[in-house]
Design a protein around this motif. Structure first.
Motif, PDB file in Angstrom:
ATOM      1  N   LYS A   1       1.149  -0.786   0.188  1.00  0.00           N
ATOM      2  CA  LYS A   1       0.198  -0.021   0.321  1.00  0.00           C
ATOM      3  C   LYS A   1       0.707   1.051  -0.117  1.00  0.00           C
ATOM      4  O   LYS A   1       1.966   1.046   0.681  1.00  0.00           O
TER       5      LYS A   1
ATOM      6  N   GLY B   1       1.283   5.470   0.634  1.00  0.00           N
ATOM      7  CA  GLY B   1       1.150   6.465   0.807  1.00  0.00           C
ATOM      8  C   GLY B   1       0.801   8.092   0.689  1.00  0.00           C
ATOM      9  O   GLY B   1       1.634   8.106  -0.447  1.00  0.00           O
TER      10      GLY B   1
ATOM     11  N   GLU C   1       3.495  11.035  -3.098  1.00  0.00           N
ATOM     12  CA  GLU C   1       2.969   9.541  -3.017  1.00  0.00           C
ATOM     13  C   GLU C   1       4.163   9.004  -2.676  1.00  0.00           C
ATOM     14  O   GLU C   1       5.041   8.710  -3.575  1.00  0.00           O
TER      15      GLU C   1
ATOM     16  N   LYS D   1       3.502   2.264   2.362  1.00  0.00           N
ATOM     17  CA  LYS D   1       2.509   3.604   3.467  1.00  0.00           C
ATOM     18  C   LYS D   1       3.388   3.836   4.440  1.00  0.00           C
ATOM     19  O   LYS D   1       3.267   5.001   5.130  1.00  0.00           O
ATOM     20  N   ARG D   2       3.898   3.261   5.663  1.00  0.00           N
ATOM     21  CA  ARG D   2       4.636   3.069   6.688  1.00  0.00           C
ATOM     22  C   ARG D   2       6.000   4.120   7.201  1.00  0.00           C
ATOM     23  O   ARG D   2       5.605   5.106   7.341  1.00  0.00           O
TER      24      ARG D   2
ATOM     25  N   LYS E   1       3.906   7.651   6.611  1.00  0.00           N
ATOM     26  CA  LYS E   1       3.760   8.255   7.991  1.00  0.00           C
ATOM     27  C   LYS E   1       4.628   8.184   8.825  1.00  0.00           C
ATOM     28  O   LYS E   1       4.835   9.310  10.024  1.00  0.00           O
TER      29      LYS E   1
ATOM     30  N   TYR F   1       0.372  13.419   6.971  1.00  0.00           N
ATOM     31  CA  TYR F   1       0.100  11.853   5.919  1.00  0.00           C
ATOM     32  C   TYR F   1      -2.255  12.292   6.128  1.00  0.00           C
ATOM     33  O   TYR F   1      -2.157  12.724   6.890  1.00  0.00           O
TER      34      TYR F   1
ATOM     35  N   PRO G   1      -4.724  10.062   5.488  1.00  0.00           N
ATOM     36  CA  PRO G   1      -4.875   8.253   5.765  1.00  0.00           C
ATOM     37  C   PRO G   1      -6.226   7.882   4.911  1.00  0.00           C
ATOM     38  O   PRO G   1      -6.992   8.951   4.987  1.00  0.00           O
TER      39      PRO G   1
END
Length: 193
Positions: free
Chosen positions: A41, A43, A98, A102-103, A106, A134, A136
């Motif tokens: 994914k 982020g 982008e 995802k981690r 964050k 960030y 979500p």
């Protein structure tokens, strides 16, 4: 994992019946294809203010040190053209980055928010702080939809303004033609009298 395919179903449809032993001889061993790798994914980080001389390349370089970057979009401020019709240097107001992970997105947003962009005094971005957040559950498609919506709204507004200008121009032209006809009638009336 193995899946056994039994051909006895085909034989039953032909009308011939076989014993269970014979159907076991005709089974084929089919290996299940490997499960596709789970897609990582991505982020998205929102940058609320972009310094004056920041470009996409510089932004990629600055944030690329921390994690791999996918796509970058910077919203350009409206540029005014001077008398020589030369565009002034592009200034960006906000942006979205982008990250592949995802981690990482964050962590970068948490650690770099309100941190100085550059620490060297000779840098253009010396006393400027990052303003990162960030987002979500935000996907790049949401940004694309927003931009297409804004573009459609802009085009619609432009069309209405053009239509309004056309109506005003035709109204003015009609009144001008009408006044010329009235003047001609008055001249004819004066000459006839």
């Amino acid at each position: 994992m193995e899946i056994l395919s039994d051909k006895s179903i085909e034989n039953e449809s032909d009308g011939s019946e076989e014993s269970a032993d014979e159907s076991m001889d005709e089974t084929e061993v089919i290996s299940e294809p490997e499960a596709p790798k789970k897609k990582k994914k991505r982020g998205i980080v929102y940058i609320s203010s972009i310094p004056k001389f920041m470009t996409v390349a510089i932004l990629r370089e600055q944030l690329g040190r921390y994690a791999s970057i996918g796509r970058v979009y910077l919203q350009a401020a409206e540029t005014k053209e001077n008398a020589k019709k030369r565009k002034i240097r592009r200034h960006f107001t906000e942006g979205w980055v982008e990250f592949e992970s995802k981690r990482a997105a964050k962590q970068i947003a948490a650690s770099l928010n309100n941190a100085p962009i550059a620490t060297r005094k000779s840098s253009k971005f010396c006393d400027i702080l990052w303003c990162l957040k960030y987002l979500p559950r935000f996907k790049w498609t949401h940004l694309s939809e927003r931009l297409t919506y804004e573009k459609a709204v802009y085009n619609q507004r432009l069309k209405t303004e053009v239509a309004q200008a056309r109506r005003e121009a035709t109204f003015f032209q009609d009144n001008l033609d009408k006044s010329e006809r009235i003047k001609k009638k008055k001249k004819k009336m004066q000459l006839a009298a």
